[in-house]
Scaffold this active site. Structure first.
Site, PDB file in Angstrom:
ATOM      1  N   GLY A  12       0.807  -1.216   0.000  1.00 53.42           N
ATOM      2  CA  GLY A  12       0.000   0.000   0.000  1.00 53.42           C
ATOM      3  C   GLY A  12       0.842   1.268   0.000  1.00 53.42           C
ATOM      4  N   ASP A  13       0.174   2.398  -0.230  1.00 52.41           N
ATOM      5  CA  ASP A  13       0.823   3.711  -0.211  1.00 52.41           C
ATOM      6  C   ASP A  13       1.926   3.869  -1.252  1.00 52.41           C
ATOM      7  OD1 ASP A  13      -0.850   4.327   1.941  1.00 52.41           O
ATOM      8  OD2 ASP A  13       0.598   3.561   3.393  1.00 52.41           O
ATOM      9  N   LYS A  16      -0.606   5.328  -5.621  1.00 46.76           N
ATOM     10  CA  LYS A  16      -1.678   5.009  -6.579  1.00 46.76           C
ATOM     11  C   LYS A  16      -2.513   6.242  -6.901  1.00 46.76           C
ATOM     12  CE  LYS A  16      -3.169   1.960  -3.625  1.00 46.76           C
ATOM     13  NZ  LYS A  16      -2.080   1.970  -2.642  1.00 46.76           N
ATOM     14  N   LYS A  18      -1.687   9.426  -6.973  1.00 47.17           N
ATOM     15  CA  LYS A  18      -1.016  10.304  -7.952  1.00 47.17           C
ATOM     16  C   LYS A  18      -1.091   9.702  -9.349  1.00 47.17           C
ATOM     17  CE  LYS A  18       2.922  12.080 -10.059  1.00 47.17           C
ATOM     18  NZ  LYS A  18       4.191  12.746 -10.134  1.00 47.17           N
ATOM     19  N   GLY A  40      -5.983   5.738   1.873  1.00 49.49           N
ATOM     20  CA  GLY A  40      -5.696   7.168   1.861  1.00 49.49           C
ATOM     21  C   GLY A  40      -4.879   7.430   0.616  1.00 49.49           C
ATOM     22  N   HIS A  41      -5.531   7.959  -0.410  1.00 46.28           N
ATOM     23  CA  HIS A  41      -4.857   8.206  -1.683  1.00 46.28           C
ATOM     24  C   HIS A  41      -4.639   9.708  -1.829  1.00 46.28           C
ATOM     25  CE1 HIS A  41      -6.458   4.153  -3.453  1.00 46.28           C
ATOM     26  NE2 HIS A  41      -5.753   4.002  -2.350  1.00 46.28           N
ATOM     27  N   THR A  42      -3.380  10.092  -1.823  1.00 43.91           N
ATOM     28  CA  THR A  42      -3.055  11.516  -1.830  1.00 43.91           C
ATOM     29  C   THR A  42      -2.850  12.017  -3.256  1.00 43.91           C
ATOM     30  OG1 THR A  42      -1.848  11.043   0.192  1.00 43.91           O
ATOM     31  CG2 THR A  42      -1.514  13.233  -0.773  1.00 43.91           C
ATOM     32  N   THR A 129      -6.235  -0.110  10.545  1.00 42.98           N
ATOM     33  CA  THR A 129      -6.516   1.325  10.577  1.00 42.98           C
ATOM     34  C   THR A 129      -7.638   1.636  11.571  1.00 42.98           C
ATOM     35  OG1 THR A 129      -8.099   1.082   8.780  1.00 42.98           O
ATOM     36  CG2 THR A 129      -5.828   1.637   8.158  1.00 42.98           C
ATOM     37  N   GLN A 224      -4.997  -0.267  -1.129  1.00 42.94           N
ATOM     38  CA  GLN A 224      -4.015  -1.123  -0.464  1.00 42.94           C
ATOM     39  C   GLN A 224      -3.021  -1.666  -1.505  1.00 42.94           C
ATOM     40  OE1 GLN A 224      -7.634  -1.837   0.592  1.00 42.94           O
ATOM     41  NE2 GLN A 224      -7.141  -0.074   1.816  1.00 42.94           N
ATOM     42  N   THR A 239      -5.226  -6.941   4.730  1.00 43.76           N
ATOM     43  CA  THR A 239      -6.544  -6.342   4.859  1.00 43.76           C
ATOM     44  C   THR A 239      -7.534  -7.414   4.410  1.00 43.76           C
ATOM     45  OG1 THR A 239      -7.859  -4.369   4.402  1.00 43.76           O
ATOM     46  CG2 THR A 239      -6.600  -5.249   2.545  1.00 43.76           C
ATOM     47  N   LYS A 331       8.383   8.006  -6.430  1.00 43.83           N
ATOM     48  CA  LYS A 331       9.258   8.452  -5.339  1.00 43.83           C
ATOM     49  C   LYS A 331      10.738   8.167  -5.567  1.00 43.83           C
ATOM     50  CE  LYS A 331       6.831   9.195  -1.442  1.00 43.83           C
ATOM     51  NZ  LYS A 331       6.035   9.041  -0.208  1.00 43.83           N
ATOM     52  N   GLY A 415       8.183  13.350  -7.974  1.00 41.20           N
ATOM     53  CA  GLY A 415       7.660  14.349  -7.052  1.00 41.20           C
ATOM     54  C   GLY A 415       6.164  14.153  -6.958  1.00 41.20           C
TER      55      GLY A 415
HETATM   56  P1  GDP Z   1      -1.516   5.670  -2.232  1.00 39.52           P
HETATM   57  O1  GDP Z   1      -2.257   5.217  -1.031  1.00 39.52           O
HETATM   58  O2  GDP Z   1      -0.929   4.532  -3.008  1.00 39.52           O
HETATM   59  O3  GDP Z   1      -2.312   6.593  -3.116  1.00 39.52           O
HETATM   60  O4  GDP Z   1      -0.268   6.507  -1.705  1.00 39.52           O
HETATM   61  P2  GDP Z   1      -0.295   7.624  -0.516  1.00 39.52           P
HETATM   62  O5  GDP Z   1      -0.997   8.817  -1.029  1.00 39.52           O
HETATM   63  O6  GDP Z   1      -0.789   7.030   0.746  1.00 39.52           O
HETATM   64  O7  GDP Z   1       1.248   7.868  -0.314  1.00 39.52           O
HETATM   65  C1  GDP Z   1       2.074   8.356  -1.336  1.00 39.52           C
HETATM   66  C2  GDP Z   1       2.646   9.723  -0.903  1.00 39.52           C
HETATM   67  O8  GDP Z   1       3.752  10.056  -1.717  1.00 39.52           O
HETATM   68  C3  GDP Z   1       1.664  10.866  -1.054  1.00 39.52           C
HETATM   69  O9  GDP Z   1       1.896  11.798  -0.040  1.00 39.52           O
HETATM   70  C4  GDP Z   1       2.022  11.464  -2.410  1.00 39.52           C
HETATM   71  O10 GDP Z   1       1.692  12.842  -2.504  1.00 39.52           O
HETATM   72  C5  GDP Z   1       3.505  11.264  -2.423  1.00 39.52           C
HETATM   73  N1  GDP Z   1       4.116  11.034  -3.748  1.00 39.52           N
HETATM   74  C6  GDP Z   1       3.597  10.373  -4.821  1.00 39.52           C
HETATM   75  N2  GDP Z   1       4.514  10.277  -5.801  1.00 39.52           N
HETATM   76  C7  GDP Z   1       5.630  10.894  -5.337  1.00 39.52           C
HETATM   77  C8  GDP Z   1       6.942  11.089  -5.875  1.00 39.52           C
HETATM   78  O11 GDP Z   1       7.284  10.666  -6.974  1.00 39.52           O
HETATM   79  N3  GDP Z   1       7.854  11.742  -5.079  1.00 39.52           N
HETATM   80  C9  GDP Z   1       7.535  12.203  -3.837  1.00 39.52           C
HETATM   81  N4  GDP Z   1       8.486  12.807  -3.147  1.00 39.52           N
HETATM   82  N5  GDP Z   1       6.303  12.033  -3.305  1.00 39.52           N
HETATM   83  C10 GDP Z   1       5.384  11.387  -4.040  1.00 39.52           C
HETATM   84  P1  IMO Z   2      -3.838   2.654   0.601  1.00 42.08           P
HETATM   85  O1  IMO Z   2      -5.008   2.405  -0.324  1.00 42.08           O
HETATM   86  C1  IMO Z   2      -1.202   0.939   3.625  1.00 42.08           C
HETATM   87  C2  IMO Z   2      -2.984  -1.970   6.361  1.00 42.08           C
HETATM   88  C3  IMO Z   2      -3.090  -1.592   7.823  1.00 42.08           C
HETATM   89  C4  IMO Z   2      -2.931  -2.971   8.459  1.00 42.08           C
HETATM   90  C5  IMO Z   2      -3.686  -3.865   7.488  1.00 42.08           C
HETATM   91  C6  IMO Z   2      -5.113  -4.157   7.893  1.00 42.08           C
HETATM   92  O2  IMO Z   2      -3.728   4.060   1.055  1.00 42.08           O
HETATM   93  O3  IMO Z   2      -2.586   2.109   0.022  1.00 42.08           O
HETATM   94  P2  IMO Z   2      -7.346  -2.724   7.841  1.00 42.08           P
HETATM   95  O4  IMO Z   2      -7.716  -1.442   8.503  1.00 42.08           O
HETATM   96  O5  IMO Z   2      -7.441  -2.686   6.360  1.00 42.08           O
HETATM   97  O6  IMO Z   2      -8.053  -3.920   8.396  1.00 42.08           O
HETATM   98  O7  IMO Z   2      -5.797  -2.961   8.215  1.00 42.08           O
HETATM   99  O8  IMO Z   2      -3.687  -3.200   6.241  1.00 42.08           O
HETATM  100  N1  IMO Z   2      -3.607  -1.010   5.421  1.00 42.08           N
HETATM  101  C7  IMO Z   2      -2.915  -0.184   4.630  1.00 42.08           C
HETATM  102  N2  IMO Z   2      -1.601   0.046   4.551  1.00 42.08           N
HETATM  103  N3  IMO Z   2      -2.051   1.582   2.794  1.00 42.08           N
HETATM  104  C8  IMO Z   2      -3.375   1.343   2.834  1.00 42.08           C
HETATM  105  O9  IMO Z   2      -4.242   1.835   1.932  1.00 42.08           O
HETATM  106  C9  IMO Z   2      -3.868   0.460   3.825  1.00 42.08           C
HETATM  107  N4  IMO Z   2      -5.106   0.030   4.178  1.00 42.08           N
HETATM  108  C10 IMO Z   2      -4.934  -0.887   5.136  1.00 42.08           C
HETATM  109  O10 IMO Z   2      -2.059  -0.719   8.204  1.00 42.08           O
HETATM  110  O11 IMO Z   2      -1.576  -3.364   8.427  1.00 42.08           O
HETATM  111 MG    MG Z   3      -2.267   5.504   1.054  1.00 38.91          MG
END
Ligand code: GDP
Ligand code: IMO
Ligand code: MG
Length: 441
Positions: A12-13, A16, A18, A40-42, A129, A224, A239, A331, A415
């Site tokens: 996860g994170d 996606k 972006k 949490g998709h930023t 979460t 995720q 999850t 990143k 970025g």
């Molecule tokens: P997601 O859950 O897969 O959508 O990812 P998140 O939003 O939880 O985490 C990715 C973080 O990295 C966010 O704060 C984005 O704004 C940031 N981000 C995405 N691509 C880049 C990148 O290429 N460089 C940097 N420095 N930050 C990035």
């Molecule tokens: P995005 O979509 C990263 C992780 C939690 C925990 C496990 C189970 O932003 O990538 P849950 O609340 O789903 O039962 O928790 O999954 N987890 C994530 N980790 N990014 C996420 O979503 C996540 N959603 C759940 O931290 O380990």
């Molecule tokens: Mg996220």
């Protein structure tokens, strides 16, 4: 015409949000197929930062139709808050947002059960979460879940709620020694939510198929990541949904024959939030450095993310399980100051080197990473827009990762901003969406 899945390849994170935001101008519809407000998709647009939880990231593009599919679990209170906050920031929802009648609801007892169950697990806690996502999927599988359509049918909703509250109260009181709920309180609150959400609730499976028939392009936005998948992830530290590409079909009602490609999103390193095995995890100063530079704190819970090197065993596994055609690597800029960069190419286990991700939880737990070291590039890649602008050593790193994964990169993100994105030469994205060239170059 192309309907593609965007899926996380790690825990996860990966960025996606972006990547979906960058591709959205080339599609007509973005649909979420699993997960809930644990995501949490930023998306960063200029000075504005949006964190999407239940609503597809495509919503920030005017005219893009966004669907919350049947595989998603919806916390109506949280969804309404998210909708209100977007509207306040000038986003149009009416006519653009569609919620599946079959999506299951997260009820107030689900987060309570989530927290109570975590507390009981002690050192085997998952580190969820706390949003109630797991318990909501438990009810779905146990066939006592309450769906969006039920919420719009008061007598049926009351009947199902009464059954559930009686059952969950016993569980909360007798097993977990936790606070219980009353039917009337939930009923009043949820009927207010029903009034709010009713205009958006529809048969989204039918809608999506009709749209596809008429030539609309659909992007399936995974939440995720592969390693958190209920079947294919690091069970039980996962999850409770099908996060991998297969989930796109079951979680929307669009058949697999109408999906044309799968794009994986990977970080140039790895992170994980919560418990569970993480073979390439870093420690000490380097972990601190990456966490600070990458701002690796959970978008939903604010928890510090565990950081590690790029794990090619996990990467290849994601290629196999999802059938990835291509990967968007994010990143890269976060690694700019690393003197050396490690890549995990295999797992050492009892004198052997494993290159296929092991299914056995104890093997993953005991495996030691086998690393290859590459020289860092010691220069800024932040905001680079062309591969040619990257330092030679950064290009070497990318080539090595591509070689290890066995699929080509389509985008390199340098970025958080939309335009801090490189369109790779011969990017597979161009095959699906030829117009990407003009928007990214
Ligand atoms: P997601 O859950 O897969 O959508 O990812 P998140 O939003 O939880 O985490 C990715 C973080 O990295 C966010 O704060 C984005 O704004 C940031 N981000 C995405 N691509 C880049 C990148 O290429 N460089 C940097 N420095 N930050 C990035
Ligand atoms: P995005 O979509 C990263 C992780 C939690 C925990 C496990 C189970 O932003 O990538 P849950 O609340 O789903 O039962 O928790 O999954 N987890 C994530 N980790 N990014 C996420 O979503 C996540 N959603 C759940 O931290 O380990
Ligand atoms: Mg996220």
């Amino acid at each position: 015409m192309a309907n593609i899945v965007v899926v996380g390849t790690q825990w996860g994170d990966e960025g996606k949000g972006k990547v979906v935001d960058v591709i959205t101008p080339h599609v007509d519809v973005v649909v979420r197929y699993q997960g809930g407000n644990n995501a949490g998709h930023t998306v960063v647009v200029g000075r504005e930062k949006y964190v999407l939880q239940s609503i597809p990231s495509g919503i920030l593009h005017r005219g893009c139709r966004c669907v919350v599919g049947c595989g998603v679990v919806v916390d109506p209170g949280s969804l309404i808050e998210e909708m209100e906050s977007l509207v306040q920031r000038g986003v149009t929802l009416d006519g653009n947002l569609f919620i599946s009648k079959n999506a299951h609801l997260i009820m107030p007892y689900h987060p309570a059960l989530d927290r109570a169950s975590e507390a009981k697990l002690g050192k085997r806690r998952i580190g969820t979460t706390g949003k109630g996502v797991g318990p909501a999927y438990v009810d779905k599988a146990a066939r006592v879940g309450i769906r969006m359509a039920d919420l719009l049918n008061e007598p049926l909703f009351r009947e199902k709620l009464e059954l559930n509250v009686a059952q969950k109260n016993r569980l909360l009181r007798e097993i977990y020694d936790a606070q219980t709920f009353t039917v009337e309180e939930i009923l009043n609150q949820y009927l207010r939510y029903a009034g709010w959400l009713a205009p958006y609730v529809t048969d989204t499976a039918l809608l999506l198929t009709r749209w596809i028939d008429s030539g609309y392009k659909v992007l399936f936005e995974g939440a995720q990541g592969t390693m958190l998948d209920v079947d294919h992830g690091t069970y039980p530290y996962i999850t409770s949904s099908s996060t991998t590409a297969g989930g796109a079909a079951t979680g929307t009602g669009v058949p697999p024959t109408r999906i044309h490609g799968v794009l994986g999103v990977s970080k140039a390193y790895t992170t994980r939030v919560g418990g569970g095995p993480f073979p390439s995890e870093m420690s000490g100063a380097i972990a601190e450095h990456i966490r600070a530079r990458g701002n690796e704190y959970g978008a939903v819970t604010g928890r510090p993310r565990r950081c590690g090197w790029f794990d090619a065993v996990v990467g290849r596994y994601a290629v196999r399980i999802n059938g990835l055609d291509t990967v968007a690597l994010t990143k890269l800029d976060v690694l700019d100051q690393c003197e050396t960069i490690k890549v995990c190419t295999g797992y050492r286990y009892r004198g052997e080197i494993l290159t296929d991700f092991p299914e056995d939880e104890t093997v993953v737990g005991e495996a030691e990473p086998a690393y290859e070291e590459l020289e860092g590039w010691g220069a800024s890649t932040r905001g680079a827009k062309n591969e040619a602008d990257l330092p030679a050593k950064a290009r070497r790193y990318l080539e090595r990762l591509e070689e290890l994964l066995g699929v080509p990169f389509c985008l390199i993100s340098t970025g958080a901003q939309r335009d801090e994105t490189i369109l790779c030469e011969d990017s597979p994205l161009l095959r699906w969406f030829p117009s990407v060239r003009s928007s990214l170059l």
